[in-house]
Design an enzyme around this catalytic site. Structure first.
Site, PDB file in Angstrom:
ATOM      1  N   GLY A 157       0.476  -1.406  -0.011  1.00 30.18           N
ATOM      2  CA  GLY A 157      -0.061  -0.433   0.315  1.00 30.18           C
ATOM      3  C   GLY A 157       1.223   1.126  -0.038  1.00 30.18           C
ATOM      4  O   GLY A 157       0.504   2.083   0.414  1.00 30.18           O
ATOM      5  N   HIS A 189       0.532   1.737 -13.654  1.00 25.44           N
ATOM      6  CA  HIS A 189       1.337  -0.155 -13.308  1.00 25.44           C
ATOM      7  C   HIS A 189       2.960   0.874 -14.114  1.00 25.44           C
ATOM      8  O   HIS A 189       3.312   1.770 -13.448  1.00 25.44           O
ATOM      9  CB  HIS A 189       1.210  -0.664 -14.898  1.00 25.44           C
ATOM     10  CG  HIS A 189       2.294  -1.214 -15.029  1.00 25.44           C
ATOM     11  ND1 HIS A 189       1.685  -2.820 -15.152  1.00 25.44           N
ATOM     12  CD2 HIS A 189       2.827  -1.554 -16.145  1.00 25.44           C
ATOM     13  CE1 HIS A 189       2.541  -3.115 -15.453  1.00 25.44           C
ATOM     14  NE2 HIS A 189       2.921  -3.155 -17.030  1.00 25.44           N
TER      15      HIS A 189
HETATM   16  C1  GAR Z   1       3.705  -1.017  -6.970  1.00 29.72           C
HETATM   17  O1  GAR Z   1       4.715  -0.881  -8.043  1.00 29.72           O
HETATM   18  C2  GAR Z   1       2.168  -1.230  -8.259  1.00 29.72           C
HETATM   19  O2  GAR Z   1       2.670  -0.427  -9.589  1.00 29.72           O
HETATM   20  C3  GAR Z   1       1.970  -2.722  -8.733  1.00 29.72           C
HETATM   21  O3  GAR Z   1       2.683  -3.235  -7.807  1.00 29.72           O
HETATM   22  C4  GAR Z   1       3.134  -2.320  -6.747  1.00 29.72           C
HETATM   23  C5  GAR Z   1       2.069  -1.982  -5.576  1.00 29.72           C
HETATM   24  O4  GAR Z   1       2.730  -0.851  -4.653  1.00 29.72           O
HETATM   25  N1  GAR Z   1       0.960  -2.951  -9.201  1.00 29.72           N
HETATM   26  C6  GAR Z   1       1.116  -3.934 -10.578  1.00 29.72           C
HETATM   27  O5  GAR Z   1       1.868  -4.624 -10.909  1.00 29.72           O
HETATM   28  C7  GAR Z   1      -0.234  -4.084 -11.078  1.00 29.72           C
HETATM   29  N2  GAR Z   1       0.064  -4.357 -12.740  1.00 29.72           N
HETATM   30  P1  GAR Z   1       2.020  -0.846  -3.396  1.00 29.72           P
HETATM   31  O6  GAR Z   1       1.215  -1.862  -2.649  1.00 29.72           O
HETATM   32  O7  GAR Z   1       3.030  -0.287  -2.604  1.00 29.72           O
HETATM   33  O8  GAR Z   1       1.599   0.144  -3.645  1.00 29.72           O
END
Ligand code: GAR
Length: 212
Positions: free
Chosen positions: A21, A119
């Site tokens: 998150g 993304h």
């Molecule tokens: C982030 O890097 C986001 O861009 C990616 O997962 C991570 C989540 O981190 N999302 C994807 O790959 C979706 N296709 P977070 O939970 O710390 O925000």
């Protein structure tokens, strides 16, 4: 139907999460600092019970809970519950912030141009089914790209295929691991363009006086 948005109203935001998150945190911080001023985060839903993102939401005083496919009897039931929870609160914009579950065409059509996603690559590179989280950065390093970045886009029925809202490039450095690259892409791109995109879309919704 929620009240029509007007110049004084804020768009109501729901954030869907699955993990740590940090992008949710960037949105919460942006609302506090006033970068996000045309929208307000009203709801956080995780498809994983153990997501730390739920704690971040609770600390910020935002309504938050987990909904799992299992607890809803599968994908259809899960999406039905999501729609109920979101619509019953008059949410205007849904933000996917590290949400690791693909949504059906029925779902994305229900919220046409009202779902955005961040993304961790420059779409159309390293995107689509199978490209998520650390795997995206592993693929970028394997290919040997010198520049990567992040994209915020509308969500439609094609994974990572909706209209692009904002992108920001990030340099790949020698000796990068997937983890160091992921962190730089978050710091230099995701945590900046996600709140900025949210503000842009919310401001447009308020200007149009759009109601849900
Ligand atoms: C982030 O890097 C986001 O861009 C990616 O997962 C991570 C989540 O981190 N999302 C994807 O790959 C979706 N296709 P977070 O939970 O710390 O925000």
């Amino acid at each position: 139907m929620s009240d029509a948005l007007n110049a004084n109203a804020k768009a109501k935001i729901a954030v869907l999460v699955s993990g740590g998150g940090t992008n949710l945190q960037a949105l919460i911080d942006a609302e506090k600092s006033g970068i996000l001023k045309s929208g307000t985060i009203r709801l956080v839903i995780s498809n994983r019970k153990d997501a730390y993102a739920l704690e971040r939401a609770a600390k910020a005083g935002i309504e938050a809970f987990a909904l799992t496919k299992k607890s809803c009897g599968g994908q259809e039931g899960f999406e039905r519950r999501l729609i109920e929870e979101i619509d019953s609160r008059g949410i205007d914009l849904i933000i996917l912030a590290g949400f690791m579950s693909i949504l059906s065409e029925d779902f994305t059509r229900h919220f046409d141009h009202r779902i955005i996603n961040v993304h961790p690559a420059l779409i159309p590179s390293f995107c689509g089914k199978g490209f998520y989280g650390l795997l995206v950065h592993e693929a970028a390093l394997e290919k040997g790209v010198k520049v990567t970045g992040a994209t915020v886009h509308f969500v439609n029925e094609i994974p990572d295929g909706g209209e692009i809202i904002m992108q920001k490039a990030v340099e790949v450095k020698e000796g990068d691991t997937p983890e160091t690259l992921q962190r730089r892409v978050m710091e230099e791109a995701e945590w900046i363009i996600l709140p900025a995109s949210a503000e842009k879309i919310c401001a447009e919704m308020c200007q149009k006086g759009r109601s849900v």
